[in-house]
Structure formats: C-alpha cells, structure tokens
Design a protein around this motif. Structure first.
Motif, PDB file in Angstrom:
ATOM      1  N   GLN A 154       1.503  -1.245  -5.452  1.00 48.82           N
ATOM      2  CA  GLN A 154       0.662  -0.411  -4.574  1.00 48.82           C
ATOM      3  C   GLN A 154       0.723  -0.902  -3.146  1.00 48.82           C
ATOM      4  O   GLN A 154       0.823  -0.137  -2.192  1.00 48.82           O
ATOM      5  CB  GLN A 154      -0.779  -0.410  -5.099  1.00 48.82           C
ATOM      6  CG  GLN A 154      -1.708   0.497  -4.293  1.00 48.82           C
ATOM      7  CD  GLN A 154      -3.113   0.577  -4.895  1.00 48.82           C
ATOM      8  OE1 GLN A 154      -3.394  -0.108  -5.924  1.00 48.82           O
ATOM      9  NE2 GLN A 154      -3.959   1.342  -4.287  1.00 48.82           N
ATOM     10  N   LYS A 155       0.682  -2.195  -2.991  1.00 44.39           N
ATOM     11  CA  LYS A 155       0.717  -2.765  -1.644  1.00 44.39           C
ATOM     12  C   LYS A 155       2.041  -2.481  -0.974  1.00 44.39           C
ATOM     13  O   LYS A 155       2.103  -2.129   0.210  1.00 44.39           O
ATOM     14  CB  LYS A 155       0.469  -4.273  -1.745  1.00 44.39           C
ATOM     15  CG  LYS A 155       0.424  -4.959  -0.388  1.00 44.39           C
ATOM     16  CD  LYS A 155       0.141  -6.447  -0.565  1.00 44.39           C
ATOM     17  CE  LYS A 155       0.139  -7.168   0.794  1.00 44.39           C
ATOM     18  NZ  LYS A 155      -0.119  -8.636   0.652  1.00 44.39           N
ATOM     19  N   ASP A 156       3.074  -2.649  -1.722  1.00 43.74           N
ATOM     20  CA  ASP A 156       4.403  -2.387  -1.139  1.00 43.74           C
ATOM     21  C   ASP A 156       4.566  -0.933  -0.732  1.00 43.74           C
ATOM     22  O   ASP A 156       5.147  -0.623   0.314  1.00 43.74           O
ATOM     23  CB  ASP A 156       5.491  -2.765  -2.154  1.00 43.74           C
ATOM     24  CG  ASP A 156       5.532  -4.272  -2.395  1.00 43.74           C
ATOM     25  OD1 ASP A 156       5.051  -5.004  -1.526  1.00 43.74           O
ATOM     26  OD2 ASP A 156       6.109  -4.643  -3.449  1.00 43.74           O
ATOM     27  N   LEU A 157       4.037  -0.058  -1.547  1.00 43.84           N
ATOM     28  CA  LEU A 157       4.128   1.375  -1.204  1.00 43.84           C
ATOM     29  C   LEU A 157       3.333   1.688   0.044  1.00 43.84           C
ATOM     30  O   LEU A 157       3.779   2.460   0.905  1.00 43.84           O
ATOM     31  CB  LEU A 157       3.655   2.243  -2.373  1.00 43.84           C
ATOM     32  CG  LEU A 157       4.535   2.256  -3.620  1.00 43.84           C
ATOM     33  CD1 LEU A 157       3.874   3.063  -4.741  1.00 43.84           C
ATOM     34  CD2 LEU A 157       5.903   2.828  -3.303  1.00 43.84           C
ATOM     35  N   GLU A 158       2.143   1.099   0.177  1.00 44.95           N
ATOM     36  CA  GLU A 158       1.323   1.355   1.378  1.00 44.95           C
ATOM     37  C   GLU A 158       2.027   0.814   2.608  1.00 44.95           C
ATOM     38  O   GLU A 158       2.017   1.437   3.671  1.00 44.95           O
ATOM     39  CB  GLU A 158      -0.046   0.705   1.193  1.00 44.95           C
ATOM     40  CG  GLU A 158      -0.910   1.408   0.132  1.00 44.95           C
ATOM     41  CD  GLU A 158      -2.233   0.688  -0.107  1.00 44.95           C
ATOM     42  OE1 GLU A 158      -2.404  -0.411   0.466  1.00 44.95           O
ATOM     43  OE2 GLU A 158      -3.057   1.246  -0.844  1.00 44.95           O
ATOM     44  N   ASN A 159       2.618  -0.372   2.466  1.00 43.53           N
ATOM     45  CA  ASN A 159       3.350  -0.933   3.611  1.00 43.53           C
ATOM     46  C   ASN A 159       4.522  -0.036   4.002  1.00 43.53           C
ATOM     47  O   ASN A 159       4.809   0.159   5.179  1.00 43.53           O
ATOM     48  CB  ASN A 159       3.844  -2.337   3.262  1.00 43.53           C
ATOM     49  CG  ASN A 159       2.682  -3.329   3.111  1.00 43.53           C
ATOM     50  OD1 ASN A 159       1.609  -3.122   3.698  1.00 43.53           O
ATOM     51  ND2 ASN A 159       2.908  -4.398   2.341  1.00 43.53           N
ATOM     52  N   LYS A 160       5.187   0.469   2.996  1.00 43.41           N
ATOM     53  CA  LYS A 160       6.342   1.358   3.273  1.00 43.41           C
ATOM     54  C   LYS A 160       5.905   2.633   3.985  1.00 43.41           C
ATOM     55  O   LYS A 160       6.543   3.093   4.920  1.00 43.41           O
ATOM     56  CB  LYS A 160       7.048   1.713   1.946  1.00 43.41           C
ATOM     57  CG  LYS A 160       8.409   2.301   2.131  1.00 43.41           C
ATOM     58  CD  LYS A 160       9.359   1.245   2.633  1.00 43.41           C
ATOM     59  CE  LYS A 160      10.797   1.805   2.683  1.00 43.41           C
ATOM     60  NZ  LYS A 160      11.733   0.829   3.245  1.00 43.41           N
ATOM     61  N   LEU A 161       4.767   3.201   3.527  1.00 39.21           N
ATOM     62  CA  LEU A 161       4.233   4.404   4.186  1.00 39.21           C
ATOM     63  C   LEU A 161       3.804   4.103   5.610  1.00 39.21           C
ATOM     64  O   LEU A 161       4.015   4.911   6.521  1.00 39.21           O
ATOM     65  CB  LEU A 161       3.073   4.972   3.384  1.00 39.21           C
ATOM     66  CG  LEU A 161       3.420   5.606   2.029  1.00 39.21           C
ATOM     67  CD1 LEU A 161       2.140   5.988   1.279  1.00 39.21           C
ATOM     68  CD2 LEU A 161       4.289   6.827   2.227  1.00 39.21           C
TER      69      LEU A 161
END
Length: 722
Positions: free
Chosen positions: A107-114
């Motif tokens: 989840q964190k990685d996805l938020e960072n990517k967004l």
C-alpha cells in the motif's frame, strides 16, 4: 517436519493450516485478464535485475496469497523457516525477501508511486499554463491592432464613397454605350456588305470562287432579313428601302458576272474531248438556276459547242482513228458489216455515256444510283429536264452521218443472216439508248428508224428465199425420200438466225411468251414456205411417179424442221404447229400402211367384203368370203405371217425416225388384228346359225387357227395389250 514434531496432539485434517493454504492456493485461478494485469503490474513494481521468469511467476502468487489475514503466521513461518531440503540457492532467498517486502509495503509503495506521478503531472501542467498566458497576451495585442485597422478602413470608406458612386455611374454609361455600339455594329454587319465583299461581287478582275458565293449568299440573306424587318407594324423604312435597292444592284451584277463566267467556261470545255466539272462550276449552275433566262442562254453555248465537238470527234474516229492511229479508223472495217456498224454504235454509246455523266455532275445529279442496263426514270425535276434536253441536242448532229452509213451498209447486204445480225445489233443499241436517254430523244428515234429499215431488209430477204423454195423442182429420177439440200440449207439458216436471237435476249429470266412473240413472224416467214414447198413438191412428184413414197418424204422433211426447232424454247408454238402437221401425216401414213398390209396378207378383199356387206347377206354367198376363197386367203395370210414384214415393214425403213416407223407399223398391225378378229367372229356366228358351212374348219386350218391372241403374239402386240 519440525512443525509436525512440535505438535504432540494430532489435529483434524480440516483444521490443518497447511491444508487450508494449499486448498486456497490450488483453488485460486489466474486466467482472467484483470488478475493477470495486476500481477504483471506488481512484477514490474518489485522487479530486480536478477529476477528470472520463474520468480516473476511465483511472486504474484505469493503476493496474492499474502493478502489473506489467515496467512500471516504462514508468512512468518516462511521468513523464519529452515532451509529447504533440496539446498536452495541465494537467488531463492532474494525472491523471498522481495515477496515479504511486497506483502508488507504494497500500500505504501503504491501511494508513493501515485504521489510521484501526480508531481510529474503538476510540473507538466504548470509549463502548459505558462504557455497559455503568453498566448493570451499575443491575442490581446492582435485584437488591438485589428480594431485600429477597422477604424482606419471605416474612415477610408467614408472618404471614398462619393468617388465610388461616380465611378459606378460612369461604368453604367460606358456599358450602355458599348451595348449601343454592338447593336449598331451587328446591324451594319447583318444588313451591309463590306468593301471586300462588294468588290468580290462587282469586280471583273476577281474570278468566281468561295469568296464570291459567300458574298452572294450574304446579299440574299440581307434581302431576306430586310423583308422581315420591313414587314413590321411601322411598315417600310427609308433605311430598309435603301438596303433593298443597294443589294438588288449587287445581286444583278453578281448574276451577270456568273453568266459571263459560265459562258466562257462552256465555250472552253465544249471544245475539249476530256470533260471535267469543278465545284465552282456546279455552284455557278446552282446559283444561276435562280435566273432561268441567263442559265438557258449559257447552256445554249454549251449545247452548240458539244454538238460541233462530238460531230468532229465522230468523223475523226471514222477516218483518222485515235491518237497515233490507235484505235484504227472505223472505216477500215467497212468490209465487215457487223464490226463496222457495231463500232459506230459503240462509239456513239460511249459518247452518250460520257455526256450523260458530265451533265449529271454539272447539275449535281451524280448521287443517284442506277444499275447497268436499268431503265432511267426521270422524276420531272428541273435539273433532269435540263440534262435530258442537253443530251438530246448534243448528239443531234451525229444522227445524220450515223443513219446514212448504217442504212447504206444494211441495204448492201445479200446474206439474210448478216442482215438479221445487223438488225439485231441496231435494235440492241436502240433499246439501250431508250433506257438511257428516253424514247423521245432524237437519237432514239433515229435508231428506231434504222431498226425498222434493217428488219424490213431482213424480212424481204427471207421472204424472197421462201418464194425461191417454191420454184425449186424435185428430181423425178431421184428415188430418195430424204430432205432436199435446199430444205437443209434453209433450215440451217433458220438455226443460225435462232441462235442469234437466243443470244440477244436481254436476260435469262426473260418472259418465254414475250420471247416467242418477238420471233413469231420470223418463224412464220421461214417455216411455213418450207412446209408448203415439201407438201406441194411431193404431190407433184407422186403424180408423175406413183411408186415414189411422197408420204415418207414429207414426214422426213417435217421431222427435220421439228428437230431444228426443238433446240430453242421460244419456238414452242411453231413447233406445236409442225407437230400437229406431222401427226396428221402420220395418220394418213397409218391408213396407207394398213391398206398395204391387208393387200400383202391377202385379206384385203375379205375385210372389205366384211365391212361393206349387207347385214342380211351371209358371208358364204359372197365371192371373197365363201369357204373355198376364204380358205385360200387364210392360207396366204399364214404364209405372210412367216415373213419378216410382220416385224418391220421395208416401206418404213426410209423414215428418218425409227420410233415413228415403229409407231406406224404397230398401229397398222393393231388394226389388222382387230379386222381379223371381226372376220373370225362373223364366220363363227354364221356357222352357229348354219349359214356358213365348216366355218371352224376353214378358220382352224392355217395359222393363227382363228385365235386372236395367237395372232397378237405373232405380231408382237401382247406386251402392249398387257
């Protein structure tokens, strides 16, 4: 293994975490597109440089299984578990670490990517906003410039409006002037002639040609249009009257010029042997036909010139021949009447054909098609009347020398066949001329007169020959019954005449009745005297020489004449007359032959007694038919039946036709059989009544023993009766 050892109490298989895990893993499907796309995204997100295709496939499965809360303990076990039994490498440990990190930080990685993507978009949109602000400034400046230009244009338009109105007014005035000018020019061009056209019509230095005829056509069109213009409500105008007067003068000068030119051309070509018609001459004729009096005067010069030229050419052909002596002069063949007359008529016919072709081309009639030998039909048009009159007048001077020479040749002939050939030749050319130039022309009438004189000379000749036949006596010491040499010569002459007539028929499809009628008079004059001479001479010789067979002589002569006539179809009527005469003579010969047979067979007295006796008088009381006399007669009759005379009669041998001789002999034998049958029946009838003693004995003593059928067989008549 260690887990199984550390659990002392066994648990049901349904509660075993490994079992549950395996079932869940085995029950999960990764074939739908959405799941496959999600796994590929995660693979790209957590990919490492050393990750193989197998790791990429295993990692999504582990990530998918890591989302389940029940697997936390299993993931911990994986991270804390002992090394595998197969001795896995360090690459497997890296993959497991990546999977663990992905389950924990997904989840964190996805938020960072967004967040990183949003920063990138904000930066890009900031640059776009800056560019739009700059563009807005430029558009504002352009609008300001346009407003200034529009204001300037309005000021200029206000200043030049009066000038534009003045220019428009001048333009309208100019258009009106141009329209009036074009109307005036069109009127002048339509109703006046240019100086060149007037000079072309009136000047003698300019010859006739396309320019001249174009100017004449325009003059006539001007007059036609002017008449239409003057027929309006206002009536004739001075301008119209002036135009009509001026164009009338031009037309008359043009017609006079055309007349002078045609007269000169006709005089020139009238003296030439090779005639050639130009298109200018045809146009001049067509133009001058509107003035018949001028055209008639010009054609008079043409007619006179052609008369003199044709006469000179004809006399030159008679005496001098062609150029360099070829063809040779016609007069050199005066000793051969057929060729002499034929050459003269052929020359005239050729001249007529050339004149006709020249005149048809001159008057524009060469488009009409006519088969060779077909009758020329005149439709009654003015051009055809001109052609007809000019043809008649052009050859008028040829008639006199032609008639004199042909008649002189005809009257000088002594041979009937030559006279007939000449007459037939003249008649052929007469019919040809009548079909070409009509039967009312002077040449056709001249040829008709020559034809009549020629046939009169011919008929006088054959009539004199027929009268000469009657003066030829028969040789009293000649026992022959063959046709006389004079009859044979006469028949040979008739055959030659018929051959000439047959070859002179116009076509194979000629009407037989017309062909027979045309030769009827010749046959009457030639055949009738020969038939009369044969009969009269035979009677005279028979009176002086009773033993001479006149009947056979006449039949031989008539048969020879019939054979001569059989070769031609147009002699059918005359051949029928000769055949009727032959049949009548055959009947007389049959009677004579029957009487001679009765006499040779010794039955003449008995048969005559039977035919002439009274019905009440019996045969036994008559001298010729009493039993003893009849027995002697039948005995002689029996002897006669044994002779060759029964088969053929020596008297009939001289007949030229063996079929005719056989016919006469069989007819006499049939009558003999009938007479013998009547005699036997009468004897038997009287013997049955007791009036004739031993009648059956008398009849049955000699052949044919009173049997008619036997007599037929002896005479060879049984086949005919069958």
């Amino acid at each position: 293994m260690s887990l199984a050892v550390s659990t002392p109490s066994p648990t049901p298989s349904s509660r075993n975490p490994i079992t549950l895990r395996l079932r869940k893993i085995l029950g999960t499907t990764f074939t739908d597109p959405t799941t496959t796309e999600a796994l590929q995204t995660l693979s790209h997100l957590y990919s490492t440089p050393s990750t193989s295709v197998t790791a990429h496939v295993q990692s999504p499965e582990q990530n998918a299984n890591a989302d389940d809360d029940d697997d936390d303990s299993w993931s911990d076990l994986d991270s804390e578990g002992t090394a595998p039994r197969d001795g896995a490498s360090g690459h497997t440990n890296v993959s497991n670490e990546t999977a663990v990190r992905a389950r924990k930080n997904l989840q964190k990685d996805l938020e960072n990517k967004l967040a990183e993507g949003s920063q990138h978009f904000l930066k890009a949109f900031g640059e776009v906003d800056q560019k739009l602000d700059d563009l807005q400034k430029i558009v504002t400046e352009m609008r300001q410039y346009c407003d200034d230009a529009e204001a300037q244009l309005k000021l200029t338009e206000e200043a030049s409006r009066s000038l534009l109105e003045q220019a428009e007014s001048l333009r309208d005035e100019r258009q009106e002037v141009e329209t009036r000018k074009s109307i005036v020019l069109l009127f002048l061009d339509r109703f006046t002639l240019s100086e060149d056209e007037v000079e072309t019509i009136t000047s003698r230095e300019i010859s006739l040609g396309p320019r001249f005829f174009s100017a004449m056509n325009k003059t006539e069109r001007i007059r036609t249009d002017c008449r239409v213009l003057m027929s309006g409500e206002d009536g004739p105008t001075n301008a119209g009257m002036d135009i009509m007067t001026r164009t009338s003068s031009y037309l008359e000068q043009g017609y006079d010029k055309t007349h002078r030119w045609l007269t000169f051309e006709f005089r020139r070509i009238g003296r030439e042997s090779q005639l050639e018609v130009t298109s200018v001459m045809c146009d001049a004729i067509r133009r001058l036909s509107l003035r018949p009096e001028l055209l008639s005067d010009a054609l008079t010069f043409l007619s006179e010139a052609r008369q003199s030229t044709l006469l000179a050419l004809f006399l030159e052909a008679l005496t001098r021949g062609g150029p360099s002596g070829l063809p040779r002069p016609i007069e050199l063949h005066a000793h051969d009447p057929i060729r002499y007359v034929g050459d003269m008529l052929a020359w005239v016919h050729q001249a007529i054909a050339a004149e006709c072709e020249f005149l048809e081309s001159l008057f524009g009639l060469n488009g009409q098609t006519r088969m060779v030998g077909a009758v020329r039909t005149f439709s009654g048009s003015e051009e055809e009347e001109w052609v007809k009159d000019l043809l008649n007048s052009s050859v008028g001077k040829l008639c006199v020398p032609l008639k004199v020479r042909v008649l002189q040749t005809v009257r000088a002939q002594e041979s009937s066949i030559v006279s007939y050939k000449v007459a037939n030749l003249v008649q052929y050319y007469m019919l040809t001329m009548q079909r070409t130039i009509g039967d009312e022309s002077l040449l056709s009438q001249t040829l008709q007169e020559i034809t009549d004189v020629s046939y009169k000379v011919f008929f006088d000749s054959i009539e004199a020959q027929g009268r000469a036949l009657h003066r030829i006596p028969l040789d009293l010491d000649d026992p022959s019954v063959s046709p006389l040499n004079s009859i044979i010569d006469h028949a040979q002459l008739l055959r030659e005449i018929m051959q000439v007539y047959d070859s002179s028929l116009l076509s194979e499809g000629s009407n037989p009745s017309e062909a027979s009628t045309g030769f009827r008079h010749v046959l009457d004059v030639m055949v009738d005297p020969a038939v009369t001479m044969c009969a009269a001479a035979a009677e005279e010789k028979a009176r002086l020489r009773p033993r001479w067979d006149s009947a056979v002589f006449v039949l031989n002569c008539l048969g020879y004449l019939e054979n001569v006539l059989e070769q031609f179809s147009f002699t059918e009527d005359k051949r029928k007359e000769v055949r009727d005469n032959i049949e009548e003579r055959v009947r007389l010969l049959e009677d004579e032959h029957y009487e001679r047979i009765l006499k040779d067979a010794s039955l003449s007295d008995a048969i005559r007694t039977l035919e002439t006796k009274d019905a009440a008088t019996p045969l036994a009381r008559l001298p010729a038919t009493e039993p003893e006399a009849l027995a002697k007669a039948l005995a002689k009759f029996s002897l006669w039946l044994s002779t060759p005379d029964v088969i053929s009669s020596p008297r009939l041998f001289p007949l030229s036709s063996s079929l005719l001789a056989g016919h006469v002999h069989r007819a006499a034998l049939r009558r003999l059989v009938r007479a013998y049958s009547a005699l036997c029946e009468e004897v038997r009838a009287e013997s049955a009544r007791g009036k004739y003693v031993a009648g059956s004995v008398v009849l049955g003593r000699e052949r044919p023993f009173g049997q008619v059928e036997l007599l037929r067989q002896i005479c060879g008549l049984e086949e005919e009766d069958a």
